[in-house]
Design a protein around this motif. Sequence first.
Motif, PDB file in Angstrom:
ATOM      1  N   ARG A  81       0.696  -0.915   0.044  1.00 34.87           N
ATOM      2  CA  ARG A  81       0.157  -0.249  -0.107  1.00 34.87           C
ATOM      3  C   ARG A  81       0.794   1.501  -0.178  1.00 34.87           C
ATOM      4  NH1 ARG A  81      -3.578  -2.284   4.726  1.00 34.87           N
ATOM      5  NH2 ARG A  81      -5.907  -3.321   2.746  1.00 34.87           N
ATOM      6  N   ARG A  82       2.097   1.293   0.526  1.00 42.16           N
ATOM      7  CA  ARG A  82       2.524   2.055   0.424  1.00 42.16           C
ATOM      8  C   ARG A  82       3.478   3.234  -0.855  1.00 42.16           C
ATOM      9  NH1 ARG A  82       7.590   0.910   5.157  1.00 42.16           N
ATOM     10  NH2 ARG A  82       6.483   0.787   6.666  1.00 42.16           N
ATOM     11  N   VAL A 153      -2.328  15.410  -2.830  1.00 41.50           N
ATOM     12  CA  VAL A 153      -0.098  16.033  -2.597  1.00 41.50           C
ATOM     13  C   VAL A 153      -0.774  14.981  -1.185  1.00 41.50           C
ATOM     14  CG1 VAL A 153       0.775  17.517  -1.073  1.00 41.50           C
ATOM     15  CG2 VAL A 153      -0.620  17.900  -3.058  1.00 41.50           C
ATOM     16  N   ARG A 154      -1.328  14.836  -0.608  1.00 41.77           N
ATOM     17  CA  ARG A 154      -1.070  13.660   1.041  1.00 41.77           C
ATOM     18  C   ARG A 154      -0.456  11.666   0.562  1.00 41.77           C
ATOM     19  NH1 ARG A 154      -5.647  12.123   4.771  1.00 41.77           N
ATOM     20  NH2 ARG A 154      -6.315  11.418   3.442  1.00 41.77           N
ATOM     21  N   SER A 155      -1.771  11.856  -0.427  1.00 40.46           N
ATOM     22  CA  SER A 155      -1.011  10.379  -1.516  1.00 40.46           C
ATOM     23  C   SER A 155       0.285  10.710  -1.365  1.00 40.46           C
ATOM     24  CB  SER A 155      -1.914  10.103  -2.497  1.00 40.46           C
ATOM     25  OG  SER A 155      -3.391   8.582  -1.679  1.00 40.46           O
ATOM     26  N   LEU A 156       0.242  11.324  -2.879  1.00 40.14           N
ATOM     27  CA  LEU A 156       2.096  11.884  -3.177  1.00 40.14           C
ATOM     28  C   LEU A 156       3.161  11.679  -2.496  1.00 40.14           C
ATOM     29  CD1 LEU A 156       0.800  14.484  -6.410  1.00 40.14           C
ATOM     30  CD2 LEU A 156       1.028  11.710  -7.009  1.00 40.14           C
ATOM     31  N   CYS A 157       2.453  12.624  -1.522  1.00 41.57           N
ATOM     32  CA  CYS A 157       3.856  12.410  -0.430  1.00 41.57           C
ATOM     33  C   CYS A 157       4.637  11.302  -0.286  1.00 41.57           C
ATOM     34  CB  CYS A 157       3.735  13.102   1.280  1.00 41.57           C
ATOM     35  SG  CYS A 157       3.634  14.742   0.745  1.00 41.57           S
ATOM     36  N   MET A 158       4.481  10.407  -0.083  1.00 42.71           N
ATOM     37  CA  MET A 158       4.621   8.991  -0.114  1.00 42.71           C
ATOM     38  C   MET A 158       5.261   8.199  -1.566  1.00 42.71           C
ATOM     39  SD  MET A 158       3.852   7.995   2.893  1.00 42.71           S
ATOM     40  CE  MET A 158       3.871   6.076   2.496  1.00 42.71           C
ATOM     41  N   ASN A 159       5.360   9.592  -2.385  1.00 42.67           N
ATOM     42  CA  ASN A 159       5.721   8.304  -3.755  1.00 42.67           C
ATOM     43  C   ASN A 159       5.030   7.064  -4.400  1.00 42.67           C
ATOM     44  OD1 ASN A 159       7.979  11.254  -3.644  1.00 42.67           O
ATOM     45  ND2 ASN A 159       9.102   9.956  -2.355  1.00 42.67           N
ATOM     46  N   PRO A 160       4.151   7.157  -4.670  1.00 39.95           N
ATOM     47  CA  PRO A 160       3.356   6.706  -4.561  1.00 39.95           C
ATOM     48  C   PRO A 160       4.071   5.678  -6.479  1.00 39.95           C
ATOM     49  CG  PRO A 160       1.731   7.440  -4.782  1.00 39.95           C
ATOM     50  CD  PRO A 160       2.851   8.494  -4.395  1.00 39.95           C
TER      51      PRO A 160
END
Length: 245
Positions: A81-82, A153-160
């Motif tokens: 999920r990361r 943006v919150r999802s993108l902060c995890m470098n998906p």
Amino acid sequence: MITVNHIVKDFKNVDGTINHVLCDVSTEVDAGEKIVIVGPSGSGKSTFLRCLNLLERPTGGQIIFDGVDITAPKTDINLIRRRMGMVFQNFNLFNNLTIMKNLTLAPTKLGIMTEEEAKEKALGLLKRVGLVDKSDVYPASLSGGQKQRIAIVRSLCMNPEVMLFDEPTSALDPEMVGEVLDVMRQLAEEGMTMVVVTHEMGFAREVGTRVLFMADGIIMEENTPQEFFAAPKTQRLQDFLSKVL
């Protein structure tokens, strides 16, 4: 990147009967593709999307992500999920935390980045979506469109490596839809792999590399956007498009 093999999802009703939400669904998502899933309410679209990262565990079938069978019992789904960002209908921001804290919490808690690295990443992304001036405010002070851009943006902060969108504009007032779709278009242009459940047919036509039509728990038809909208093959899709276009 993602291979879905014959997945089934059943829910038990209160009276003990079984509701077959997904019925033998198979497809593939290649790296860089923008898959848009459309269909009537209750067709299984959101359930299918949530199965891709096991927020809903399929009753049967197999899902392979980057060569790993994520439906296997021993797979650490949290590690998977990361690599798969998800944006929901209703933002799901922490109202008691500032926007910056919302953005940096996961990457720092999981040890993916230091606090400084996470803040630098978050500020860069906030600039991209035009919300850098909101970093120290709380979610309650934002509009719906701003909250959804922050959720992206919150999802993108995890470098998906892939982004999953579950009807990201359905909870927004009409005038706020465009600002969220603009961010999604930008992601698509930059090459992000995306799977999007949406009712926005213009987005499907403009951004999708492939459009899937789901009805009655199956993928009834799929094609390039041009062929999908110009020459639907099944009567069910023809009827659907006549109502939404």
